[in-house]
Design a protein around this motif. Sequence first.
Motif, mmCIF file in Angstrom:
data_model
loop_
_atom_site.group_PDB
_atom_site.id
_atom_site.type_symbol
_atom_site.label_atom_id
_atom_site.label_comp_id
_atom_site.label_asym_id
_atom_site.label_seq_id
_atom_site.Cartn_x
_atom_site.Cartn_y
_atom_site.Cartn_z
ATOM 1 N N CYS A 246 4.794 19.765 -4.509
ATOM 2 C CA CYS A 246 4.487 21.042 -4.387
ATOM 3 C C CYS A 246 4.681 21.735 -5.858
ATOM 4 C CB CYS A 246 5.539 21.609 -3.260
ATOM 5 S SG CYS A 246 4.802 21.109 -1.488
ATOM 6 N N GLY A 249 1.799 21.938 -7.487
ATOM 7 C CA GLY A 249 0.622 22.234 -6.840
ATOM 8 C C GLY A 249 -0.379 21.255 -6.217
ATOM 9 N N CYS A 283 3.477 26.343 -0.728
ATOM 10 C CA CYS A 283 2.019 27.076 -0.390
ATOM 11 C C CYS A 283 2.104 28.505 -1.101
ATOM 12 C CB CYS A 283 1.672 27.075 0.997
ATOM 13 S SG CYS A 283 1.354 25.610 1.672
ATOM 14 N N LYS A 285 4.062 29.695 -3.291
ATOM 15 C CA LYS A 285 4.307 29.613 -5.050
ATOM 16 C C LYS A 285 2.912 29.590 -5.555
ATOM 17 C CE LYS A 285 6.649 27.168 -8.587
ATOM 18 N NZ LYS A 285 7.744 26.307 -8.883
ATOM 19 N N HIS A 286 1.798 28.787 -4.756
ATOM 20 C CA HIS A 286 0.609 28.576 -5.383
ATOM 21 C C HIS A 286 -0.628 29.335 -4.803
ATOM 22 C CE1 HIS A 286 1.600 25.110 -7.946
ATOM 23 N NE2 HIS A 286 2.433 24.673 -6.888
#
Length: 584
Positions: A246, A249, A283, A285-286
């Motif tokens: 994660c 990404g 999720c 964070k990106h």
Amino acid sequence: MHTLLIATEESHVILLRLFNSSIQTLDSIKDSIAQIFVDFFSAKSNIDLIDRSSYAHQDIVATVCNQYKLKTKNWLSPKNGSDDDKGHPNATFNVLDAMLKGSLERLKTMRESISWAHIGHSGGTLEADYTKQVIMIRDLCLEGKLGVALWLWNKMMQKYVTPDVLTHNYLVNGLCKSGDLEKADWLVRDMLYRGPSPSCATYNTLMKGYCVSNNVDKALDLFSTMTNSGIMPNRVTCNILVHALCKKGLLDMARKLVGEILDDESEPKTSNLITSTILMHGCFKHGDVLEAISLWEEMSQRGDQMDVVAYNVIIHGFCLSRNITPAYKYLSDMLKSGLVPDIFTYNTLLSLLCKEGKVEEACYIHDVMLKMGVHPDQISYKILIRGLCMNRDIVKANEFLHLMIEKSMVPETLIWNIIIDGYGRCGNIQKALYIRDQMVTFGMLPNIYTYNALIHAYVKGGKILQARILKKEMLLDGIFPDLVTYNLLVGAACNCGHIHSGVQLHDEMLRRGYNPDIITYTELIKGYCMKGKIEEAEKIFVKIHEFGLPIDHIPYQLLMKNYFKMGALDNVYDLYQIWLRTHK
């Protein structure tokens, strides 16, 4: 062993003397042989062994007397040509040889019984030594003394004493924390070769080390090695790899890995919550807010009991997207579910509010924190003070600084620097210097950022001489100017028309090993243009392109204005064409 060899050699000499003597009687032979074995046992220092040897003496004498009784005359009589050669000296050698072999076998049996008795007596000591060494290795690993721990481990391995897998895990964990992943990997491979076999925890520790060092590919290779070795991954394995994926990404790969490793029906709900929270954080964070909300709803439908961490993740996620309204909604749900927000929850809200310029609302959240019994930390005050300084409310920021001091919280250097810079930008250089002195009083030494803030304040106030004096003071304190320092001084000199001083500072930068950036050259172009030295300005402009520095619009504007003043419209057009080509 040395005593035994001496005793054996003496035995052979005495026996040969017996054989070569023609006048020795059977009684003297018996006494001599008995004396040999008495001497053998007497050579041992162990009292128990000496006691046993006295019984052996009696036993051997009895054996000699009963089983090997011979007449003396048969020993000395010549061979008479008959087939019966029992009276021949060769027969005597055979009899004595058989006697000696039997006695030595009995001695060997006695020695083994004594040795096993000694081992049985010292077995507890050996086990105690093993436990002591293992505990010492673990303690050394926890203290970070890995060199000594590995030395002790190596000594145990040389003695064919292998520490257990838990001790090896301590070593692997210590090596990973120290960043020595190569040696940690070697230790795991050594476990595969010599034992003990690595456990799931061993592999998890090394995988986490690789993930922390941002080497996810190596962690995935280790995961494959683990499964190929027949060791089943657990929830911890999954969480380590999902978190690492994660961060990079790779959300799809993380979801796939969760499906491969985990069986939701066999896992407790708490474990499911941790894994889902990690995925949800990835999720957010990106930027995949919809997928994060979908995961939250899945968790709710499964009946997972949300904890403070899960709420912090979703609140932080909405704050990342600058959406304060749903963040407040989930804060309200958190309170309704009986959970108390922690310092991380409040700091997340404070950060967003200050970024949005809502400093009054941030101060209100600070008051709520105190009422809820959550004490602000250094991060909380740093966020508030920086937000207030950005909004030019330096007085309020200074009040929070004194509030920290009243609570016996010595502000870190960064917080002092923010206040100093705030007063400097407002033109209050005296107050900035006072805060600097107060900072030193509390034991916090000024750094390069402190001096740059003060130099900027002097430059902004047009006090170039004081700024240069402060630069000398830096050097006396052992702090060397950086690129920002030189750019401030070069800009100040050029703005005052002292282009020669600016060039000297530029040359000093080069001597100290600093590479001038676009700001340095832009200030020099400005200084030359102010003096009307357009050719020198053009040389600097060409140098920017030769060095491949990223260039913005300001150098173009400075040159174009001078070309317009000179009426050189062709030069303006040519410069505009260059601008278009380089900024497509």
